[in-house]
Design an enzyme around this catalytic site. Structure first.
Site, PDB file in Angstrom:
ATOM      1  N   GLU A 106       0.695  -1.523   0.030  1.00  0.00           N
ATOM      2  CA  GLU A 106      -0.004  -0.015   0.197  1.00  0.00           C
ATOM      3  C   GLU A 106       0.851   1.278  -0.041  1.00  0.00           C
ATOM      4  OE1 GLU A 106      -3.079   0.107   3.092  1.00  0.00           O
ATOM      5  OE2 GLU A 106      -4.438  -0.894   1.979  1.00  0.00           O
ATOM      6  N   HIS A 111       8.301 -26.956  -1.332  1.00  0.00           N
ATOM      7  CA  HIS A 111       7.802 -28.032  -1.867  1.00  0.00           C
ATOM      8  C   HIS A 111       6.712 -27.443  -2.984  1.00  0.00           C
ATOM      9  CE1 HIS A 111      10.322 -30.778   0.169  1.00  0.00           C
ATOM     10  NE2 HIS A 111      10.312 -29.766   0.988  1.00  0.00           N
ATOM     11  N   LYS A 117     -14.393  -0.227  -3.581  1.00  0.00           N
ATOM     12  CA  LYS A 117     -15.546  -0.061  -2.687  1.00  0.00           C
ATOM     13  C   LYS A 117     -16.523   1.081  -3.493  1.00  0.00           C
ATOM     14  CE  LYS A 117     -12.570   0.878   1.162  1.00  0.00           C
ATOM     15  NZ  LYS A 117     -11.666   1.891   2.069  1.00  0.00           N
TER      16      LYS A 117
END
Ligand code: PA5
Length: 444
Positions: A285, A306, A420
């Protein structure tokens, strides 16, 4: 002893001179942080938080003691910077099997997603239990935590009655603005303030992180002592060459400019998983803007060797790796001898498990460097509150410097609003009528 940064395994990829070339700009970045003359200078409250928060520690501890006495479970509600720091520290210090141990209160989280099954299962778990809520949102308007808070506050009031619920709810939010502040004032909840000049992802050393961490039973004074120590180690009195925050900021920018666009934060200690999640938010951010920035990723080793190991060793060469290493485990497990040796492991007999882990760490670092992945290392002497405090402040300080080296504002996050706006338009939130119409047209 302090946490220690080692960068020599990056030098096959960038020269020491290329790192030193950042000295003047890193010094300037430090000056901009300290004097508040850079971009985002109204969000620098975190810089001196280790000292500024001390007067509040006793009160935070007293609130934590009360919740610990009264609750079997404490639900921390928050998202992003309002929960990741606390979860990182609590997970790093708790038993890996805390759920199966009888060490109440348990700390659980809500408001960090909108999963209906998650919330159903949490509500079921809390049914009939004595629980408390810490509701954290700086803006006080973030949908995910607000939704979870309404659900769990309703449940708590139904289970305990409104009066008892009032004692078991603590809100951490802005001093005046936002729905959570209004609600907390009207209901008469205990509150803590997130200061205007502290952004979410830089707030772990404020009540946002400290109250949940104290509720989990960990020593917040030690955490702050460690952070304060790093504030002086990473401060402007320490020259660039000896300053771990400035060095880390410089070397990662040098690597970025040499084509290493992804930084993988790795650990060999499963409890550090959420330290990486916190770090990803901090750097993602802060730096990912204006179409630039290192992409922060993470892996837990040896587990992910792995699964992701093949790509890291052999895939596109855009990675560098920062290993968060713990020098000395908190417990000892010795590997036993076996006469039959059917598993062929007697070569390990008498060694500590950590010795095997450390050789895996060293072997991986050398293999990845050979495969074209520069390696940096941040070593904690032990996993405890003090060194986690040092680590948090080190990464925050380096992030501020690094953001300025990249020439972005490290303290805003304009890109977070885009989803948003669409979500509110799709949900017909009042005030979003025009966006609702436009998005529905687009989806036709
Ligand atoms: O770093 C930030 O500012 C954000 O990630 C916020 O922490 C996150 O969006 C939560 O916001 P709030 O605390 O306002 O609910």
């Amino acid at each position: 002893m302090d946490i220690k940064l080692t960068i020599d395994k990056a030098y096959g990829f960038v020269t020491p001179e290329a790192v030193s070339a950042y000295k003047a700009r890193a010094d300037k970045a430090q000056e901009m942080l300290v004097n508040g003359t850079g971009k985002g200078n109204d969000f620098l409250g975190w810089l001196r938080l280790p000292e500024d928060i001390r007067p509040q520690l006793k009160d935070i501890q007293a609130t934590a003691n009360l919740l610990r006495q009264e609750c079997e479970v404490i639900v921390c509600i928050g998202i992003g910077g309002s929960y990741l720091g606390a979860k990182a520290v609590i997970d790093a210090l708790s038993s890996s099997f805390a759920w199966l141990e009888d060490k109440k209160p348990y700390i659980v989280y809500a408001g960090q997603n909108i999963g209906e099954d998650y919330l159903y299962e949490l509500q079921s778990l809390l049914r009939g239990k004595r629980f408390g809520i810490i509701s954290i949102s700086k803006s006080g308007t973030t949908t995910e935590p607000a939704l979870a808070f309404r659900l769990l506050k309703t449940q708590l009031e139904e289970q305990q009655g409104k009066e008892a619920a009032r004692r078991l709810i603590v809100c951490i939010t802005d001093k005046a603005r936002g729905a959570l502040r209004t609600l907390a004032t009207q209901e008469g909840y205990k509150t803590y303030v997130i200061e205007d000049n502290i952004g979410g992802r830089f707030s772990v050393l404020s009540p946002v992180g400290l109250l949940p961490i104290a509720c989990a039973g960990f020593d917040i004074e030690q955490l702050i002592d460690g952070a304060a120590r790093m504030e002086s180690v990473c401060g402007t009195d320490t020259p660039f060459e000896a300053n771990p925050a400035a060095q880390y900021a410089a070397v990662r920018n040098a690597l970025y400019n040499s084509g290493k666009k992804v930084e993988l934060l790795v650990n060999f200690h499963p409890k550090l998983h959420y330290v990486s999640e916190w770090w990803k938010q901090l750097y993602g951010e802060s730096e990912g803007k204006e179409q630039k920035g290192i992409f922060p990723a993470s892996a837990d080793f040896t587990t992910d060797l792995h699964s992701m190991g093949q790509y890291i060793q052999d895939g596109e060469r855009l990675l560098f790796e920062t290993v968060v290493s713990v020098a000395e485990p908190n417990h000892q497990v010795d590997f036993p001898h076996n006469d039959a040796n059917l598993d062929g492991l007697n070569f390990l007999a008498g060694k500590r498990v950590d010795e095997v882990n450390k050789m895996a760490e060293l072997g991986t670092m050398l293999a990845h460097v050979d495969g074209g992945v520069p390696n940096l290392k941040v070593e904690l002497p032990k996993l405890n509150e003090y060194y986690l405090g040092e680590l948090i402040y080190f990464f925050e300080r380096a992030c501020g410097i690094s953001g300025y080296l990249l020439d972005v504002n490290p303290f805003n996050q304009p890109g977070v609003e885009a989803y948003k706006k669409n979500m509110f338009a799709l949900l017909d939130k009042p005030g979003y009528e025009a966006e609702s119409k436009a998005i529905r047209e687009r989806l036709k």
